[in-house]
Design a protein around this motif. Sequence first.
Motif, mmCIF file in Angstrom:
data_model
loop_
_atom_site.group_PDB
_atom_site.id
_atom_site.type_symbol
_atom_site.label_atom_id
_atom_site.label_comp_id
_atom_site.label_asym_id
_atom_site.label_seq_id
_atom_site.Cartn_x
_atom_site.Cartn_y
_atom_site.Cartn_z
ATOM 1 N N ILE C 104 0.882 -1.167 0.000
ATOM 2 C CA ILE C 104 0.000 0.000 0.000
ATOM 3 C C ILE C 104 0.918 1.215 0.000
ATOM 4 O O ILE C 104 1.791 1.316 0.858
ATOM 5 C CB ILE C 104 -0.890 0.011 1.259
ATOM 6 N N GLY C 106 3.067 4.186 0.697
ATOM 7 C CA GLY C 106 3.342 4.994 1.882
ATOM 8 C C GLY C 106 3.037 4.335 3.203
ATOM 9 O O GLY C 106 3.312 4.903 4.247
ATOM 10 N N ARG C 107 2.484 3.122 3.174
ATOM 11 C CA ARG C 107 2.089 2.512 4.451
ATOM 12 C C ARG C 107 2.647 1.111 4.604
ATOM 13 O O ARG C 107 3.062 0.474 3.639
ATOM 14 C CB ARG C 107 0.559 2.467 4.560
ATOM 15 N N ARG C 108 2.654 0.653 5.851
ATOM 16 C CA ARG C 108 3.061 -0.731 6.095
ATOM 17 C C ARG C 108 1.974 -1.659 5.557
ATOM 18 O O ARG C 108 0.792 -1.367 5.665
ATOM 19 C CB ARG C 108 3.176 -0.996 7.603
ATOM 20 N N SER C 109 2.415 -2.763 4.987
ATOM 21 C CA SER C 109 1.424 -3.729 4.528
ATOM 22 C C SER C 109 1.977 -5.131 4.680
ATOM 23 O O SER C 109 3.165 -5.375 4.488
ATOM 24 C CB SER C 109 1.081 -3.471 3.067
ATOM 25 N N MET C 110 1.064 -6.036 5.011
ATOM 26 C CA MET C 110 1.476 -7.433 5.095
ATOM 27 C C MET C 110 1.668 -7.964 3.678
ATOM 28 O O MET C 110 0.886 -7.662 2.798
ATOM 29 C CB MET C 110 0.371 -8.206 5.812
#
Lengths: 466, 226, 144
Positions: C104, C106-110
Motif C-alpha cells: 500500500i 506509503g504505508r506498512r502492509s502485510m
Amino acid sequence: MKFQSQSVAMPYFIAAIGLFVGQILFGLIMGLQYVMGDFLFPEIPFNVARMVHTNLLIVWVLFGFMGASYYLIPEESQTELFSPKLAIAMFWIFLVAGALTIVGYLAVPYATLAELTGNKLLPTMGREFLEQPTITKIGIVIVALAFIFNVGMTVLKGRKTAISMVLMIGLVGLAVLFLFSFYNPHNIVLDKMFWWWVVHLWVEGVWELILGAILAFVLIKITGVDREVIEKWLYMIVAMALITGILGMGHHYFWIGTPEYWQLIGSVFSALEPIPFFMMTLFAFNMINQRRREHPNKAAALWAMGCGVMAFLGAGVWGFLHTLSPVNYYTHGSQVTAAHGHMAFYGAYAMVVMCMISYSMPLMRGRIANSRQAQVVEMWGFWLMTVSMVFITLFLTGAGILQVWLQRFSDAPQSFMAVQDQIAIFYWLRELAGVFFLIGLGVYIWSFFVEGEEVTVDNTAAPAAA
Amino acid sequence: MSQQLLSSSTSDGNSIDIAAQDDEVTEAAPINTESNTIAYAPKGRLPGDLAMWFFILAELTAFALLFSIYAVVRAKNPEMFAEGQAGLDIRAGLANTLALLSSSFFVACAVASVEAGRKGRACIELIAAISMGAFYVVVKLTEYSHSISLGYDITTNAFYQFYYLLTAFHFLHVVLGMLILIYITLRVHKGAYSDGNIQGMESGACYWHMVDLLWLVLFPLVYVLH
Amino acid sequence: MSETFTKTMARNIFFGGSLFFILVLLGLTFHTTKALPERDNRQNLTDQVAQGKLLWEENNCLGCHTLMGEGAYFAPELANVYDRFGKNTAAIKAFIKSRPANGIPGRRSMPQFNFSDEELDALAEFLKYVSEINDADWPPNIQG
C-alpha cells in the motif's frame, strides 16, 4: 602480543566489524520502514530486514567472542594455541555459512528458503533470533564444538587461570544452551518456554561470563593491577550474574501460558539483575583508578569503562524499568522492550567486543597502542556511537511509553496501527540518531587507518618495576 | 593494601598460585610484599569472608523483595490470607523456630570451640546443629505433605502460592546451609582450622545465621501475624 | 575495619551459588511442565494446528508480529487476533487473502503469501488455539 598464534584473532575481528556495518545498514532500513511503510516493499519486507539485522548482530558478536578467546586464551595459558590452522578453517566455514544464510534471507522468500533447506525434516526455523535454516544451526554447532575443542585443549596444556576458567564455562554454556534451539514442539507454550533457554540464558547468563572474563583480561593488561584482585572481583561478578540471572528468566514467563508463580519469581530475581552490571561498572572504574601503570592505550580503557556504564544503563536500568510483572503487563512486547534491547546489546556485548579489539588489534599490528591521532579518532567513534545509542534508546522509550498509554492504558484504547501513526515522530528521531550511529561507526573504522607518531613503550611505569 | 590469603587456599583443589608468576604484574610496580600475610586484627574484624557477605546481602535482598510483595498482596486480600494462615499448624512453625535458633546457637558455640582449639567439642556441636537442621527438614516436609493431602497446592490461591514459594525457597537454603555445615564439620575433623585461620568456618556460620534470621522473619509473617 | 576477601571464597560462591540456582530452575521447570496441561490448551492441539504453527514459522510471521508479546513490534499482536476479529476464523482468512502483492503506497502492509485454502484453515486454527491459551489475561485489552 606474546604468542604468534594469537594473531588468528585478527580475521575474526575484521569480520566482526564488517558484519557490524551490515547490521547497522539493515537497522537503518528497518527504521525507515517504521515511518515509510512501503520502503523497499516487497523486495525487502520488514521481517527480512529484521532477520538480517538481528542475525548479523548475533553472528558478529560471536565472531568477536571467538576472536577474543583466540587472543586471550594463549596469553592466559602461556602457550601457543592448540591449532591455529583449525581456527582459520573454522573462521572461513563460519563466515561462508553466515554469508550464505544472509544471502538466502535476501535472495528468496523465507518459505522458499525453508523448503530448500529441508526445514520439514527437523523444523527449527521461524522463531525469533533462531531464524537460521536447520542446516546453518548444525553448522554453528560444529563450528562451536571445534572452537571449544581448540581453546579447551590450549587451556588444558597450559596455565589455568580464573579468567580462562570463567571464559571456558561461558563458552561451553553458550554451546550447550544453543542445543535447545533444536527443540521445537508443536505446543507453542513449551516452544516459547525452552526458546528462552537459548535466548535468556545466553544474554543474561553465560554471555555475562564471557563479558566478565574479557573485561577482566583487558583490565589486567591495561591497569597492571594485581591479578588476584581482578580475579576475585570477576568471580563475584559472575556469581551475582548467575545467582540473579538464572531465576531472572522468570520475567519471560509472565504471559506465555506458564504458571503465575513465575510473576513473583521473575520479578524478584530480575529486579536484582542490575547488581552484576553495577559491580562491573564499579570494577572497571576502580581498577582503572588503582592502575599501577600508564598504559598508552587510552582508547581501550575508555571502551572498558564505557562498557561497564552502558551495560549497567542498558541491561540494568532499562531492564529494571519494565521487569516487574505489574509494569510488564502493560509494556510487554512494546517499543519499551526494543529500547532496552538496543542499549543492553550495544552496552554489554558490542562494546566489550570493541574493547577487546581496541586493546588487541594494535598489538597484533606490532605496536603497544595506536598513535595518539588514531586513538583520538577512535574515541570520537566511541562517543558518536555511544551518544547516538543513548538517543536511540530515549526515543524508543518515548515511543514505547506513548504506545503503552494510547494502546493499552487509556480508557479508550486505540488500535495498533492508529497508535503507530501517532508516535511516528519518535521513529523519525530514532532514525536520525541511527544515522549518527552509522557515522560514528564510520569514524571508528577510519581510526584503523589513521597514521601518526608511533607510541613507544610505557615510559611512566615505576622504574623499580623492572 | 590488598589482603589476600594466598597461602590459605588449602580447600582450593585446583588452586594455582597465579599472582606469583604473572608476567604482567612484574612489569608494573612491585608486588605487594604483604600479600602473603594473613591479615586480620582480633578486634573490629568482619567475621568470615567479604565474598560471603556479598552473597548474604544478595540473598537478603531477594528475600526482602519477596517479603515486601507478600505484604502488599496480603494487604489486598486480608480474608484469603487469614483463612490460609488458620490452616497452618503454628506448633510446627514454632518447633522449627526453636530448632533453627538452637542450631544457630550450636554453630556459634562450635566457632568458639574451634577458636579455643577444642576440635572434638566443635565437631559434636556442629553435629548437633546439623541434627537440628534435619529436624526442621522433617517437620517442614511433614507440613507440606499434610497441606497437599488436604488438596492445597501452589495454584490454590495467592496465599498458598506465597506460602509454598517462600517456605520452599527458604527450605532449599536450609538444605544448602546443612551441606555447608557438613563440609565444615569434615574440615574441623581434619583439623583444617587449627592454624588459627577460621575465616572459612566463620563464612559458613554466617550463612547459617542468615538462614536462621530469614526464618525468624518468615515465621511470624506467614504463620503468626494477623 | 579489617576484612578478608579471598578468591577461593569468591570462587566457591560462584560455583555453589550457580549450582544451587540451576537446581532450583530445574525443579521449577519440572513443576511447570507438570502444571502446563491445565493452561496451554493442549486438548485442542490438532494436526491442523501443528500445520498452522509450521506455516507460522516458515513464513517468519513473528518477523513483524508479536505472539503473546514476543516477536517484532512492527505489526499487531496476534495471540488475541481471533478475539479481536470477533472469534471469526473466516475474517482472519479473508484478511490474509486480501493483502495487495505490491503493498500500500506509503504505508506498512502485510505481504501477499498466496496461501492455499488448506493452509489458510491451518493458520486460522493455529491462531484460534493460541488465543485460548491461559496467558494470565495478557494483553490488557483487545487491541493487544
